[in-house]
Design an enzyme around this catalytic site. Sequence first.
Site, PDB file in Angstrom:
ATOM      1  N   HIS A   1      11.935  26.777  34.553  1.00  0.00           N
ATOM      2  CA  HIS A   1      11.127  25.559  34.483  1.00  0.00           C
ATOM      3  C   HIS A   1      11.506  24.655  35.647  1.00  0.00           C
ATOM      4  O   HIS A   1      12.661  24.630  36.094  1.00  0.00           O
ATOM      5  CB  HIS A   1      11.273  24.848  33.138  1.00  0.00           C
ATOM      6  CG  HIS A   1      12.637  24.317  32.817  1.00  0.00           C
ATOM      7  ND1 HIS A   1      13.122  23.138  33.325  1.00  0.00           N
ATOM      8  CD2 HIS A   1      13.625  24.799  32.008  1.00  0.00           C
ATOM      9  CE1 HIS A   1      14.335  22.906  32.855  1.00  0.00           C
ATOM     10  NE2 HIS A   1      14.674  23.899  32.061  1.00  0.00           N
TER      11      HIS A   1
ATOM     12  N   ASP B   1      10.867  21.212  35.799  1.00  0.00           N
ATOM     13  CA  ASP B   1      11.122  19.815  35.466  1.00  0.00           C
ATOM     14  C   ASP B   1      12.572  19.593  35.082  1.00  0.00           C
ATOM     15  O   ASP B   1      13.311  20.536  34.797  1.00  0.00           O
ATOM     16  CB  ASP B   1      10.192  19.334  34.345  1.00  0.00           C
ATOM     17  CG  ASP B   1      10.362  20.125  33.049  1.00  0.00           C
ATOM     18  OD1 ASP B   1      10.529  21.354  33.113  1.00  0.00           O
ATOM     19  OD2 ASP B   1      10.333  19.510  31.968  1.00  0.00           O
TER      20      ASP B   1
ATOM     21  N   ASP C   1      20.350  22.872  35.185  1.00  0.00           N
ATOM     22  CA  ASP C   1      19.231  23.078  34.257  1.00  0.00           C
ATOM     23  C   ASP C   1      17.914  22.739  34.941  1.00  0.00           C
ATOM     24  O   ASP C   1      17.428  21.627  34.824  1.00  0.00           O
ATOM     25  CB  ASP C   1      19.455  22.197  33.028  1.00  0.00           C
ATOM     26  CG  ASP C   1      18.418  22.398  31.951  1.00  0.00           C
ATOM     27  OD1 ASP C   1      17.709  23.416  31.976  1.00  0.00           O
ATOM     28  OD2 ASP C   1      18.296  21.506  31.075  1.00  0.00           O
TER      29      ASP C   1
ATOM     30  N   GLU D   1       9.001  21.762  30.413  1.00  0.00           N
ATOM     31  CA  GLU D   1       9.826  22.458  29.430  1.00  0.00           C
ATOM     32  C   GLU D   1      10.652  21.469  28.633  1.00  0.00           C
ATOM     33  O   GLU D   1      10.884  21.652  27.428  1.00  0.00           O
ATOM     34  CB  GLU D   1      10.741  23.467  30.146  1.00  0.00           C
ATOM     35  CG  GLU D   1      11.537  24.381  29.215  1.00  0.00           C
ATOM     36  CD  GLU D   1      12.867  23.806  28.767  1.00  0.00           C
ATOM     37  OE1 GLU D   1      13.487  24.382  27.859  1.00  0.00           O
ATOM     38  OE2 GLU D   1      13.298  22.772  29.317  1.00  0.00           O
ATOM     39  N   GLU D   2      11.100  20.413  29.301  1.00  0.00           N
ATOM     40  CA  GLU D   2      11.998  19.455  28.669  1.00  0.00           C
ATOM     41  C   GLU D   2      11.306  18.582  27.621  1.00  0.00           C
ATOM     42  O   GLU D   2      11.961  17.843  26.893  1.00  0.00           O
ATOM     43  CB  GLU D   2      12.651  18.556  29.731  1.00  0.00           C
ATOM     44  CG  GLU D   2      13.511  19.293  30.740  1.00  0.00           C
ATOM     45  CD  GLU D   2      14.809  19.830  30.160  1.00  0.00           C
ATOM     46  OE1 GLU D   2      15.014  19.695  28.946  1.00  0.00           O
ATOM     47  OE2 GLU D   2      15.619  20.376  30.918  1.00  0.00           O
TER      48      GLU D   2
ATOM     49  N   GLU E   1      18.005  30.087  31.875  1.00  0.00           N
ATOM     50  CA  GLU E   1      18.688  28.878  31.411  1.00  0.00           C
ATOM     51  C   GLU E   1      20.205  29.068  31.516  1.00  0.00           C
ATOM     52  O   GLU E   1      20.708  30.206  31.505  1.00  0.00           O
ATOM     53  CB  GLU E   1      18.307  28.572  29.961  1.00  0.00           C
ATOM     54  CG  GLU E   1      16.864  28.164  29.755  1.00  0.00           C
ATOM     55  CD  GLU E   1      16.612  26.687  30.057  1.00  0.00           C
ATOM     56  OE1 GLU E   1      17.543  26.011  30.535  1.00  0.00           O
ATOM     57  OE2 GLU E   1      15.484  26.232  29.797  1.00  0.00           O
TER      58      GLU E   1
ATOM     59  N   HIS F   1      21.700  17.815  31.438  1.00  0.00           N
ATOM     60  CA  HIS F   1      21.285  16.508  30.927  1.00  0.00           C
ATOM     61  C   HIS F   1      22.368  15.442  31.072  1.00  0.00           C
ATOM     62  O   HIS F   1      22.130  14.285  30.748  1.00  0.00           O
ATOM     63  CB  HIS F   1      20.853  16.583  29.445  1.00  0.00           C
ATOM     64  CG  HIS F   1      19.735  17.517  29.179  1.00  0.00           C
ATOM     65  ND1 HIS F   1      19.058  17.559  27.965  1.00  0.00           N
ATOM     66  CD2 HIS F   1      19.128  18.459  29.946  1.00  0.00           C
ATOM     67  CE1 HIS F   1      18.124  18.477  28.002  1.00  0.00           C
ATOM     68  NE2 HIS F   1      18.148  19.045  29.209  1.00  0.00           N
TER      69      HIS F   1
END
Length: 385
Positions: free
Chosen positions: A73, A75, A105, A137-138, A165, A358
């Site tokens: 992903h 984003d 990530d 995705e987030e 991931e 994150h």
Amino acid sequence: MSDITTATELLEKLVAFDTTSAKSNLKLIAFVEDYLRQHGVVSTRVPTEDGTKAGLFATIGPEGHGGVALSAHTDCVPVTGQSWSSDPFTLTARDGKLYGRGSCDMKGFLACVLALVPSFVAAELAEPIHLALSYDEEVGCVGVRPMLDLFGKELPMPRAAIIGEPTKMSVVDAHKQIDIYAVTVNGLAGHSSEPDKGVNAIRYAAELIVELQRLGAEAARTHHDDRFSPAYTTAEAGTIEGGTATNIIPKTCRFEWLMRSLPMEGAARIPDELMAFAERELLPKMHAVSEETGIEMTQEEHVPGFQAPPGSDAVALALSLTGRNSTGAVSFTTEAGLFEKTGCPAVVCGPGDIAQAHAPDEFVSVSELEACMGFLGRLQDRVSR
């Protein structure tokens, strides 16, 4: 120039694109398109209806169905409110670690894939290697769904998908399901000096949250799977908003809550049981004051859990490429369950530690990228003539 140097340089470029989910990812997509074009690889955009974002699919090697998809992903999560030691959108190297938002990530995996594109192109591949890039995705694994709808139709159906991931390059064959719900309590406003003549929406929302915690604790006692940490379904309130002033009985209150269910347990019974509690214990008291009051619950997001079936080709492939003989499970959620539901066997395996994702000062270790490059190189060898 070594492959790891190329991967680091590509990661620097990818991190520089602020692809926070609330923003467009089109500049990053255009960069990848141009990079692939320079190496003779044609790609296909899968845009949103309004054209502000896009996924990207590309095939290297023979055309047709089959092959292995490398999925990432594009984003990332916001940096708002976080304290960083360096600019989050400038890749910064310190002590063998590469710091930047999305470095772990999961732009690190994407950088490794792109770094090996010239090698993939030069190899005599017996089956294709696909690149599958998604957006959003987030915020509920939204962007991969339109692409998956095209598999087996306008796009080839891969025989396996590797979701890159961060797993520290361990092989993950299961993860939890996510369901997000919004609850709105509609009360009756009034002067706070006469609370008996109004219906305090915040008070009833608080009772629902207490019951939600009780239901979560009950679920924790009844179903366990020790592969996960925690080893049970969890349910937690995440946001709450209500009221206008302290001297006004709150008319409305809205809160959102998230449930992470064990994959074989599905959505559990918590949502139904929470509404049953509302209808049994709360609504009669609210309606005794005003029939116009009420409680509504809507499902905002659903991302399926992932449990690879026994004998999964994708899992077997990842185990052979990593040299490992066992798999693991994680509590975070990925796009793997959606790939499986589409009919494409999936596995989760990528560089970096989810503990860094994150977080402020997010990083991926150079050693993790090197391990990923070796993994992808062995994949190339496996699918070559």
